[in-house]
Design a protein around this motif. Structure first.
Motif, PDB file in Angstrom:
ATOM      1  N   UNK A  74       0.838  -1.187   0.000  1.00  0.00           N
ATOM      2  CA  UNK A  74       0.000   0.000   0.000  1.00  0.00           C
ATOM      3  C   UNK A  74       0.875   1.240   0.000  1.00  0.00           C
ATOM      4  N   UNK A  75       0.302   2.325  -0.494  1.00  0.00           N
ATOM      5  CA  UNK A  75       0.943   3.633  -0.406  1.00  0.00           C
ATOM      6  C   UNK A  75       0.419   4.331   0.844  1.00  0.00           C
ATOM      7  N   UNK A  76       1.205   5.197   1.462  1.00  0.00           N
ATOM      8  CA  UNK A  76       0.694   5.939   2.620  1.00  0.00           C
ATOM      9  C   UNK A  76      -0.483   6.833   2.269  1.00  0.00           C
ATOM     10  N   UNK A  77      -0.663   7.128   0.979  1.00  0.00           N
ATOM     11  CA  UNK A  77      -1.778   7.982   0.557  1.00  0.00           C
ATOM     12  C   UNK A  77      -3.036   7.194   0.197  1.00  0.00           C
ATOM     13  N   UNK A  78      -2.956   5.858   0.224  1.00  0.00           N
ATOM     14  CA  UNK A  78      -4.168   5.067   0.008  1.00  0.00           C
ATOM     15  C   UNK A  78      -5.144   5.280   1.159  1.00  0.00           C
ATOM     16  N   UNK A  79      -6.396   4.987   0.900  1.00  0.00           N
ATOM     17  CA  UNK A  79      -7.407   5.146   1.946  1.00  0.00           C
ATOM     18  C   UNK A  79      -7.445   3.916   2.854  1.00  0.00           C
ATOM     19  N   UNK A  80      -7.876   4.119   4.072  1.00  0.00           N
ATOM     20  CA  UNK A  80      -8.052   3.011   5.015  1.00  0.00           C
ATOM     21  C   UNK A  80      -9.087   2.022   4.482  1.00  0.00           C
ATOM     22  N   UNK A  81     -10.103   2.548   3.822  1.00  0.00           N
ATOM     23  CA  UNK A  81     -11.121   1.672   3.232  1.00  0.00           C
ATOM     24  C   UNK A  81     -10.495   0.749   2.191  1.00  0.00           C
ATOM     25  N   UNK A  82      -9.610   1.317   1.368  1.00  0.00           N
ATOM     26  CA  UNK A  82      -8.919   0.509   0.359  1.00  0.00           C
ATOM     27  C   UNK A  82      -8.044  -0.549   1.028  1.00  0.00           C
ATOM     28  N   UNK A  83      -7.373  -0.187   2.110  1.00  0.00           N
ATOM     29  CA  UNK A  83      -6.521  -1.132   2.837  1.00  0.00           C
ATOM     30  C   UNK A  83      -7.336  -2.292   3.391  1.00  0.00           C
ATOM     31  N   UNK A  84      -8.496  -1.981   3.965  1.00  0.00           N
ATOM     32  CA  UNK A  84      -9.349  -3.025   4.523  1.00  0.00           C
ATOM     33  C   UNK A  84      -9.827  -3.981   3.439  1.00  0.00           C
ATOM     34  N   UNK A  85     -10.208  -3.441   2.287  1.00  0.00           N
ATOM     35  CA  UNK A  85     -10.668  -4.281   1.184  1.00  0.00           C
ATOM     36  C   UNK A  85      -9.534  -5.142   0.641  1.00  0.00           C
ATOM     37  N   UNK A  86      -8.331  -4.564   0.526  1.00  0.00           N
ATOM     38  CA  UNK A  86      -7.191  -5.318   0.028  1.00  0.00           C
ATOM     39  C   UNK A  86      -6.867  -6.496   0.939  1.00  0.00           C
ATOM     40  N   UNK A  87      -6.855  -6.261   2.251  1.00  0.00           N
ATOM     41  CA  UNK A  87      -6.564  -7.342   3.191  1.00  0.00           C
ATOM     42  C   UNK A  87      -7.627  -8.429   3.123  1.00  0.00           C
TER      43      UNK A  87
END
Length: 223
Positions: free
Chosen positions: A14-27
């Motif tokens: 992930x990039x530090x500029x990605x959204x938390x929502x995107x991080x949750x979906x990716x995981x």
């Protein structure tokens, strides 16, 4: 074995500029519990994991915020607020994570995971991310490990056991003698606790050629 021998080289990041929502979906999509956060050059800035998201406002609507933050100082409460409410991965991630070089010995991974209470460690080559090693990778090493086949005869078995008795077994400071006859290991000495006796048995059973173990604790060896 070295870290590079077992690490996973296909790593989602992930990039530090990605959204938390995107991080949750990716995981969720990748079935992983944590993801390294990297900059444009592949340098690891942090890790975002399920633990970083477990107190999100989306989950609790603030229901347990007051209880969870009770007794915290101003800075700690501010950091807790950031974890709950920030939308950027860079604000929510755990910065400066534990990392390891790909040429490091594998036992170092196990030590770091145990000491730091972590499940995965980013792997670096020349300071750049090249893989990740997880607890699952260590499990693979365990079930693929070949039995010890260095010992053969009774005397070789006895020497192997004597060496291993001094290798952080809990038995190194006790009076333990060993005799071996036709592959049967006999332990003698002063080992009075169940844990100590079990450690002695397991140690012997791990030596190639051992056909059985007989305990004579706490008796001295025959003369």
């Amino acid at each position: 074995m070295l870290v590079k021998d077992v690490m996973t080289t296909t790593v989602v990041t992930l990039s530090p500029d990605n959204s938390v929502r995107h991080a949750a979906k990716l995981m969720s999509d990748q079935h992983v519990s944590g993801v390294p956060v990297v900059d444009h050059d592949g340098c690891v800035l942090g890790v975002i994991s399920e633990g970083d998201l477990i107190r999100r406002t989306e989950l609790s609507n603030g229901a347990f915020v007051l209880k969870a933050d009770m007794g915290l100082g101003p800075d700690d409460r501010a950091n807790a607020f950031i974890k709950r409410c920030a939308w950027r991965v860079g604000d929510v991630m755990t910065p400066d994570p534990v990392v390891i070089d790909e040429e490091a010995p594998l036992f170092r991974v196990a030590v770091l995971m145990q000491d730091r209470g972590i499940k995965r460690i980013p792997v670096l080559r020349d300071g750049k991310l090249v893989g990740i090693v997880s607890r699952a990778d260590l499990l693979q090493v365990i079930y693929l490990a070949r039995p010890d086949d260095t010992a053969a005869g009774d005397e070789a078995i006895r020497r192997s056991i004597l060496v291993r008795l001094g290798e952080n077994t809990g038995l190194e400071d006790l009076e333990v003698s060993v005799t071996v006859t036709d592959g049967i290991v006999h332990f003698w000495g002063k080992v009075e606790t169940p844990a100590g006796r079990r450690a002695a048995r397991i140690l012997a059973e791990g030596i190639h050629g051992v056909r059985g173990v007989v305990e004579h604790f706490p008796e001295p060896p025959p003369r």
